[in-house]
Design a protein around this motif. Structure first.
Motif, PDB file in Angstrom:
ATOM      1  N   THR A  67       0.965  -1.205   0.237  1.00 37.76           N
ATOM      2  CA  THR A  67      -0.085  -0.082   0.089  1.00 37.76           C
ATOM      3  C   THR A  67       0.814   1.391   0.005  1.00 37.76           C
ATOM      4  N   ALA A  68       2.076   1.245   0.198  1.00 41.57           N
ATOM      5  CA  ALA A  68       2.893   2.331  -0.090  1.00 41.57           C
ATOM      6  C   ALA A  68       3.274   2.681  -1.193  1.00 41.57           C
ATOM      7  N   THR A  69       3.039   1.774  -2.238  1.00 40.18           N
ATOM      8  CA  THR A  69       3.294   2.110  -3.791  1.00 40.18           C
ATOM      9  C   THR A  69       1.991   1.646  -4.459  1.00 40.18           C
ATOM     10  N   THR A  70       1.010   0.945  -4.024  1.00 41.50           N
ATOM     11  CA  THR A  70      -0.056   0.309  -4.962  1.00 41.50           C
ATOM     12  C   THR A  70      -1.367   0.733  -4.164  1.00 41.50           C
ATOM     13  N   ALA A  71      -2.428   1.163  -5.039  1.00 43.04           N
ATOM     14  CA  ALA A  71      -3.594   1.294  -4.639  1.00 43.04           C
ATOM     15  C   ALA A  71      -4.444   0.207  -4.996  1.00 43.04           C
ATOM     16  N   GLN A  72      -5.055  -0.482  -4.159  1.00 42.84           N
ATOM     17  CA  GLN A  72      -6.089  -1.689  -4.435  1.00 42.84           C
ATOM     18  C   GLN A  72      -7.470  -1.148  -4.467  1.00 42.84           C
ATOM     19  N   VAL A  73      -7.685  -0.266  -3.504  1.00 43.59           N
ATOM     20  CA  VAL A  73      -9.046   0.079  -3.397  1.00 43.59           C
ATOM     21  C   VAL A  73      -8.931   1.546  -2.649  1.00 43.59           C
ATOM     22  N   LEU A  74     -10.202   2.495  -2.958  1.00 47.05           N
ATOM     23  CA  LEU A  74     -10.144   3.549  -2.389  1.00 47.05           C
ATOM     24  C   LEU A  74     -11.490   3.572  -1.621  1.00 47.05           C
ATOM     25  N   ILE A  75     -11.441   3.773  -0.217  1.00 48.13           N
ATOM     26  CA  ILE A  75     -12.541   3.578   0.662  1.00 48.13           C
ATOM     27  C   ILE A  75     -13.010   5.187   0.829  1.00 48.13           C
ATOM     28  N   ALA A  76     -14.270   5.399   0.207  1.00 55.81           N
ATOM     29  CA  ALA A  76     -14.960   6.575   0.381  1.00 55.81           C
ATOM     30  C   ALA A  76     -15.915   6.494   1.372  1.00 55.81           C
ATOM     31  N   LEU A  77     -16.079   7.469   2.393  1.00 60.70           N
ATOM     32  CA  LEU A  77     -16.940   7.843   3.470  1.00 60.70           C
ATOM     33  C   LEU A  77     -17.330   9.077   3.431  1.00 60.70           C
ATOM     34  N   SER A  78     -18.798   9.307   3.594  1.00 65.29           N
ATOM     35  CA  SER A  78     -19.277  10.598   3.389  1.00 65.29           C
ATOM     36  C   SER A  78     -19.423  11.274   4.803  1.00 65.29           C
ATOM     37  N   GLY A  92      -6.877  13.119  11.289  1.00 64.71           N
ATOM     38  CA  GLY A  92      -6.010  12.014  10.610  1.00 64.71           C
ATOM     39  C   GLY A  92      -4.643  12.410  10.467  1.00 64.71           C
ATOM     40  N   LEU A  93      -4.511  13.804   9.703  1.00 65.78           N
ATOM     41  CA  LEU A  93      -2.952  14.201   9.725  1.00 65.78           C
ATOM     42  C   LEU A  93      -2.283  14.398  11.028  1.00 65.78           C
ATOM     43  N   ALA A  94      -2.895  14.840  11.944  1.00 59.62           N
ATOM     44  CA  ALA A  94      -2.384  14.911  13.405  1.00 59.62           C
ATOM     45  C   ALA A  94      -2.019  13.547  13.934  1.00 59.62           C
ATOM     46  N   ALA A  95      -2.754  12.613  13.623  1.00 58.71           N
ATOM     47  CA  ALA A  95      -2.461  11.154  13.938  1.00 58.71           C
ATOM     48  C   ALA A  95      -1.568  10.319  13.299  1.00 58.71           C
ATOM     49  N   GLY A  96      -0.756  10.975  12.203  1.00 58.54           N
ATOM     50  CA  GLY A  96       0.127  10.309  11.554  1.00 58.54           C
ATOM     51  C   GLY A  96      -0.255  10.043   9.821  1.00 58.54           C
ATOM     52  N   GLY A  97      -1.340  10.498   9.591  1.00 56.86           N
ATOM     53  CA  GLY A  97      -1.757  10.140   8.241  1.00 56.86           C
ATOM     54  C   GLY A  97      -1.069  11.162   7.277  1.00 56.86           C
ATOM     55  N   SER A  98      -1.347  10.979   6.035  1.00 55.49           N
ATOM     56  CA  SER A  98      -0.755  12.058   5.034  1.00 55.49           C
ATOM     57  C   SER A  98      -1.929  12.265   3.923  1.00 55.49           C
ATOM     58  N   GLU A  99      -2.025  13.307   3.360  1.00 50.83           N
ATOM     59  CA  GLU A  99      -2.788  13.937   2.402  1.00 50.83           C
ATOM     60  C   GLU A  99      -2.111  13.638   1.139  1.00 50.83           C
ATOM     61  N   PRO A 100      -2.458  12.643  -0.034  1.00 51.72           N
ATOM     62  CA  PRO A 100      -1.667  12.420  -1.023  1.00 51.72           C
ATOM     63  C   PRO A 100      -1.900  13.575  -2.297  1.00 51.72           C
ATOM     64  N   LYS A 101      -3.055  14.143  -2.044  1.00 50.48           N
ATOM     65  CA  LYS A 101      -3.181  15.103  -3.192  1.00 50.48           C
ATOM     66  C   LYS A 101      -4.254  16.245  -2.680  1.00 50.48           C
ATOM     67  N   ALA A 102      -4.310  17.402  -3.319  1.00 45.72           N
ATOM     68  CA  ALA A 102      -5.008  18.426  -2.910  1.00 45.72           C
ATOM     69  C   ALA A 102      -6.672  18.210  -2.965  1.00 45.72           C
ATOM     70  N   SER A 111     -14.308  16.586  -1.894  1.00 46.04           N
ATOM     71  CA  SER A 111     -13.493  15.506  -0.958  1.00 46.04           C
ATOM     72  C   SER A 111     -11.894  15.784  -0.847  1.00 46.04           C
ATOM     73  N   ARG A 112     -11.375  14.957   0.098  1.00 44.16           N
ATOM     74  CA  ARG A 112     -10.261  14.975   0.537  1.00 44.16           C
ATOM     75  C   ARG A 112      -9.716  13.705   0.629  1.00 44.16           C
ATOM     76  N   ASP A 113      -8.619  13.235   0.281  1.00 43.76           N
ATOM     77  CA  ASP A 113      -7.872  11.876   0.519  1.00 43.76           C
ATOM     78  C   ASP A 113      -6.951  11.856   1.688  1.00 43.76           C
ATOM     79  N   LEU A 114      -7.070  10.976   2.411  1.00 41.21           N
ATOM     80  CA  LEU A 114      -6.418  10.646   3.669  1.00 41.21           C
ATOM     81  C   LEU A 114      -5.765   9.430   3.552  1.00 41.21           C
TER      82      LEU A 114
END
Length: 144
Positions: A67-78, A92-102, A111-114
Motif C-alpha cells: 500500500t506504500a506504492t499500490t492502490a488496490q481500493v479507495l474507501i470513500a466515506l461521506s 488524521g494528519l495529526a495522528a500520522g496520516g498524510s494527504e496524497p493530493k489536494a 472531497s479529500r483523501d487521507l
C-alpha cells in the motif's frame, strides 16, 4: 436485517493503526479484537477489520498489495458537511496520516483523501443533498 459492511485492510503495526483510527473518532470493538486484528467501528453499519499483514494473508492466496506504492481500493466515506470533511482530515494528519493530493471541489461535491500510516486510502466527501437527489449535471445546471 440491514446489510453491514466489513472492510478488511492490512497493517504493519496493529497498535499504530488502532491509535490512528480512534483519533478519527472511531471506536474499537474489543469483542472482535486481539493480537491479529482490530474491529474499528465507523458507525452501526460500517466496520473496518484492521488485520496484521500476516493474518490478512491467511484469507487469500493472492500477493498482498504494497500500500506504500499500490492502490488496490479507495474507501470513500461521506461526511455531513465540508467542515466535517476538513475536521476528519485534520485529525488524521495529526495522528500520522498524510494527504496524497489536494482537495477536490466540484461544486456539488467536496472531497479529500487521507492515507493511513500503512498507505490505505480513505476518501472523505460531502455531497450537496440536492445533487444527490437530482444528479450532478442537473444540480450544476440549476446553480448556474
Amino acid at each position: 436485517m440491514s446489510t453491514s459492511i466489513f472492510v478488511n485492510i492490512a497493517t504493519a503495526d496493529l497498535e499504530r493503526a488502532k491509535a490512528f483510527y480512534t483519533a478519527l473518532g472511531c471506536e474499537i470493538n474489543p469483542l472482535f479484537t486481539d493480537e491479529n486484528a482490530a474491529c474499528v467501528v465507523w458507525d452501526e453499519q460500517v466496520f473496518f477489520m484492521v488485520l496484521t499483514r500476516e493474518y490478512f494473508a491467511t484469507f487469500t492466496d493472492k500477493v498482498l498489495a504494497d500500500t506504500a506504492t499500490t492502490a488496490q481500493v479507495l474507501i470513500a466515506l461521506s461526511r455531513e458537511s465540508r467542515e466535517a470533511v476538513d475536521a476528519v482530515l485534520e485529525a488524521g494528519l495529526a495522528a500520522g496520516g498524510s494527504e496524497p493530493k489536494a482537495a477536490q471541489d466540484y461544486g456539488f461535491m467536496y472531497s479529500r483523501d487521507l492515507e493511513d500510516p500503512d498507505g490505505n486510502i480513505l476518501e472523505f466527501l460531502y455531497m450537496d443533498p440536492a445533487a444527490v437527489e437530482q444528479g450532478p449535471e442537473a444540480f450544476m445546471a440549476d446553480s448556474e
